[in-house]
Design a protein around this motif. Structure first.
Motif, PDB file in Angstrom:
ATOM      1  N   GLU A   1      -6.128  27.839   1.925  1.00  0.00           N
ATOM      2  CA  GLU A   1      -6.233  28.280   3.102  1.00  0.00           C
ATOM      3  C   GLU A   1      -7.620  29.053   3.381  1.00  0.00           C
ATOM      4  O   GLU A   1      -7.927  29.497   4.505  1.00  0.00           O
TER       5      GLU A   1
ATOM      6  N   ASN B   1      -8.485  24.883   4.554  1.00  0.00           N
ATOM      7  CA  ASN B   1      -7.296  24.303   5.484  1.00  0.00           C
ATOM      8  C   ASN B   1      -7.115  22.850   5.213  1.00  0.00           C
ATOM      9  O   ASN B   1      -6.916  21.953   5.869  1.00  0.00           O
TER      10      ASN B   1
ATOM     11  N   ARG C   1      -9.011  26.479  11.922  1.00  0.00           N
ATOM     12  CA  ARG C   1      -8.185  25.239  12.180  1.00  0.00           C
ATOM     13  C   ARG C   1      -8.428  25.039  13.654  1.00  0.00           C
ATOM     14  O   ARG C   1      -8.462  23.661  14.068  1.00  0.00           O
TER      15      ARG C   1
ATOM     16  N   SER D   1      -8.313  31.460   8.698  1.00  0.00           N
ATOM     17  CA  SER D   1      -8.292  29.978   8.422  1.00  0.00           C
ATOM     18  C   SER D   1      -7.350  29.387   9.725  1.00  0.00           C
ATOM     19  O   SER D   1      -7.693  28.472   9.978  1.00  0.00           O
TER      20      SER D   1
END
Length: 753
Positions: free
Chosen positions: A360, A363, A590, A586
């Motif tokens: 995390e 990613n 993303r 995270s």
């Protein structure tokens, strides 16, 4: 690793279908066409979050992945894609309802499956249709996308349906046949209609170069034995053939017990001392996944076969190369080959038992090593079963095919050879081959006739449109921010988190503002991608402008969250809060990754190239930001670790001797206590002590009662083997591998007296 080819090359097209489309793909091909090479290429080049899985433990280890059961936490037994079992059935069969009710997928495993983009299933010929439907159910539930197969995950199936078939018990098929036309994976309900995988067959054979031999193998692969084929093969029939001692022929047979007997008797006939080499087993490495026997017995002059390629890159040996043990002592051995004057000092090879985790921080899907198995990558090679020969290449082989009992076994056995020059038949080829399953013939025959290039052009454009729109969808991240804000529910006196409510509100409001801009751009983007033909220049201009707009704003939001995490780390009772902040950031990261991916994807489409991870921009800024906040750096991938140079002579420290385990045992320590004291797996300690059972120094009765011992010995004599797995399969769960290991050691001791 690269796949060098022209645009029309099948492997190149297949790679582009995986990386540039969302189509499910079934990649097949004859033996020696490069399926394993393709698998390795995809895993090292795909830009998608991918995992590798296989139906069995050994297949998973060989593919460098995990078992399907462990990845999806599936119960054992058959599965029916129905809410309840048909009336009158009380068998232990799983239904959709019972499967969902028993799901225990939480935390990191759930996040892993939610982020998964590509599922690679190797050795798919062994995959049952009902198991694939169970996997489909798990992914739909965990990803909350019940309307699309596999919850939106793309699946790459790899294998040859004419090799190992799925195993279904008769009583299971009595139930499953109500739902499936055949037990093969392609008859799973989740793959019917428009969801049928694209059928791609590799056709360039790299193992053989003799056109006549290749044509013969093609006929056998489709279960056709023409009169001229039989005549050609039977020219190599030599009853009673005995190779010269220095001629490295290997016997391929259809049954385990025959191969085991040939190897055992040949080893016993050799003069000299036997040497025993124990595998080094560290941490969690289940016995059913052992790639080799934990205790290896060898002598000088033993014919052995390598089961791995030379990891040094010097190509001194390859998977299937046969030689003889030249020099041997307690510390190891060398192997020599009849066509090479150089002796190879064999080093132990490490197999890894892994699981996948979602990092995390970065990613990315990563591998975590749970345990290792280190053993010399060779096995006795006077004989081997057709089943175990898959993937190997032989220059000389004696084929005993009179007992070929499964469709495809004749083909598999012959296709191991480089040419007919090294072939000897110990019995004539069967006049009539076993019938091939008509389901396979029908599936292969239903493959679409449309040129792959045309399908690729259509599918890649669809993937481009959907991906670009998805990259600018800020909705999922906005949802995570709202959930985070909703957790600030306690008063300031009871929760440290509550002191930061204002900060959280400002963060959510700032992102909501960016989402409003992204939504408006998304509407413009929908209009642009709907144009025919696509105006790529206009698309690229708008995508780059949008990315340049959002990039600094999203980075600032990420920095704010990481700074907040650093602040609260200095306060007490904030561990859970810190973890939530890390996960929240995270999701922000993303979104940034999606924007960068959009630009790279569009560029690859414009240039007509395969979109790989190498096309994505580097993340040095990201690494610097993590370092500033004392977060761990990005982990190395398996591909990166594999290419790192090793120091000369680098080797793990050798374990202590069997005598030390024996000494501790005589002092009254249990196997578990010895394993804990020495930091070794309990199976390693069992292997040490089994040596002393074999020599008679430890009475076998200290580990086994006489009734169990006799039952194990009876089965071992009946099937004529000292291999643990075949004995275990017949005895069942009442007998452990530990029981069988000590019984076999005792039996070996009796034979040597």
């Amino acid at each position: 690793m690269t796949i060098t080819s022209t645009e029309k090359d099948i492997a190149t097209l297949a790679a582009r279908f995986v990386n540039n489309t969302h189509r499910h793909v079934f990649l097949t091909g004859k033996a020696g066409t490069g399926k394993t090479t393709f698998l390795r290429y995809i895993t090292s080049h795909t830009h998608k979050q991918a995992v590798i899985a296989a139906p069995t433990g050994v297949a998973a280890i060989n593919a460098g992945g995990v078992t399907l059961h462990s990845l999806f936490q599936l119960p054992f037994g058959a599965y029916v894609p129905d809410t309840k079992l048909p009336a009158g059935l009380n068998q232990n069969i799983n239904t959709r309802e019972s499967l969902i009710r028993g799901l225990q997928i939480r935390g990191n495993k759930r996040r892993l499956l939610q982020e998964l983009e590509l599922l690679i299933i190797d050795e798919v010929s062994m995959l049952r249709a009902d198991l694939l439907d169970a996997i489909n159910t798990v992914l739909q539930v965990v990803r909350r996308q019940g309307n699309v197969p596999f919850g939106g995950v793309q699946v790459l199936f790899i294998g040859d349906l004419l090799q190992l078939p799925p195993v279904v018990k008769d009583q299971e098929w009595q139930v499953l046949q109500r739902y499936y036309n055949s037990p093969y994976f392609f008859d799973a309900q989740c793959l019917q209609g428009p969801h049928k995988p694209l059928y791609i067959e590799l056709d360039k054979v790299y193992r053989q170069s003799d056109d006549k031999f290749i044509r013969l193998l093609n006929n056998l692969r489709h279960n056709q034995l023409l009169p001229q084929d039989a005549e050609l093969l039977n020219r190599h029939y030599q009853p009673g053939f005995r190779p010269a001692p220095d001629d490295p022929y290997i016997l391929l047979t259809t049954h385990n017990h025959k191969a085991d007997t040939v190897n055992r008797e040949a080893l016993q006939k050799l003069p000299g001392k036997s040497y025993f080499f124990e595998a080094d087993i560290d941490k969690d490495y289940p016995e059913h996944m052992f790639p080799l026997e934990a205790t290896m017995e060898l002598k000088a002059g033993a014919q052995v076969m390598f089961i791995k390629n030379d990891p040094t890159g010097e190509k001194r040996f390859y998977n299937g190369r046969i030689g003889k043990v030249a020099e041997i002592n307690d510390n190891g051995f060398q192997v020599e080959f009849p066509d090479d004057m150089v002796k190879v000092k064999v080093e132990k090879y490490e197999w890894q038992n892994i699981r996948y985790r979602f990092n995390e921080t970065t990613n990315e899907v990563e591998e975590e090593v749970l345990g290792t198995f280190r053993q010399y990558p060779v096995r006795l090679a006077w004989a081997i079963t057709v089943h175990k020969s898959q993937g190997l290449t032989f220059r000389k082989a004696v084929l005993d095919l009179g007992g070929a009992f499964a469709p495809g076994q004749v083909y598999v056995a012959l296709s191991r050879l480089v040419s007919l020059n090294g072939l000897v038949l110990s019995s004539p080829v069967p006049a009539v081959l076993p019938n091939q399953d008509q389901a396979i013939t029908g599936f292969a025959g239903s493959a679409g006739q449309e040129p792959l290039e045309d399908v690729l052009a259509t599918e890649s454009q669809t993937y481009l449109k959907n991906s670009l729109q998805g990259c600018f969808d800020f909705g999922p991240c906005a949802g995570h921010l709202r959930l985070h804000l909703a957790n600030y529910t306690k008063d300031e006196q009871r929760s440290t988190r509550q002191k930061h409510l204002l900060w959280a509100q400002e963060l959510e409001a700032a992102f909501r503002k960016e989402k409003e801009v992204a939504d408006k751009f998304g509407q413009q983007l929908a209009g642009l991608v709907a144009q025919q033909p696509l105006n790529l220049d206009q698309l690229e201009t708008r995508i780059r402008a949008a990315t340049d707009y959002f990039r600094p704003r999203l980075k600032e939001l990420s920095r704010s969250v990481l700074t907040q995490a650093g602040k609260v780390a200095e306060e007490k009772k904030t561990k859970q809060y810190q973890a939530e902040l890390r996960e929240l950031e995270s999701h922000l990261f993303r979104v940034q990754q999606q924007l960068e991916k959009a630009a790279a994807l569009l560029t690859s489409f414009r240039e007509g190239k395969e979109f790989t991870k190498q096309a994505l921009p580097p993340t040095e800024e990201r690494q610097q930001l993590l370092a500033e906040n004392n977060l761990p750096p990005k982990s190395r991938s398996r591909a990166q670790r594999a290419t790192e140079p090793k120091a000369p002579g680098e080797k793990k420290e050798k374990g202590q001797t069997q005598e030390e385990s024996y000494k501790l045992y005589r002092e009254g320590k249990s196997i578990e206590e010895i394993a804990a004291l020495r930091g070794l797996a309990h199976t390693t300690i069992e292997g040490h002590l089994a040596r002393y059972v074999q020599s008679g120094a430890i009475p076998v009765e200290q580990f086994l009662d006489p009734v169990k011992l006799e039952q194990i010995l009876t089965v071992a004599r009946t099937i004529d083997t000292d291999q643990l797995s075949p004995i275990k399969q017949l005895l069942g769960d009442e007998f452990s591998y530990t029981d069988i290991r000590f019984a076999v050691a005792f039996a070996k001791g009796l034979k040597s007296k």
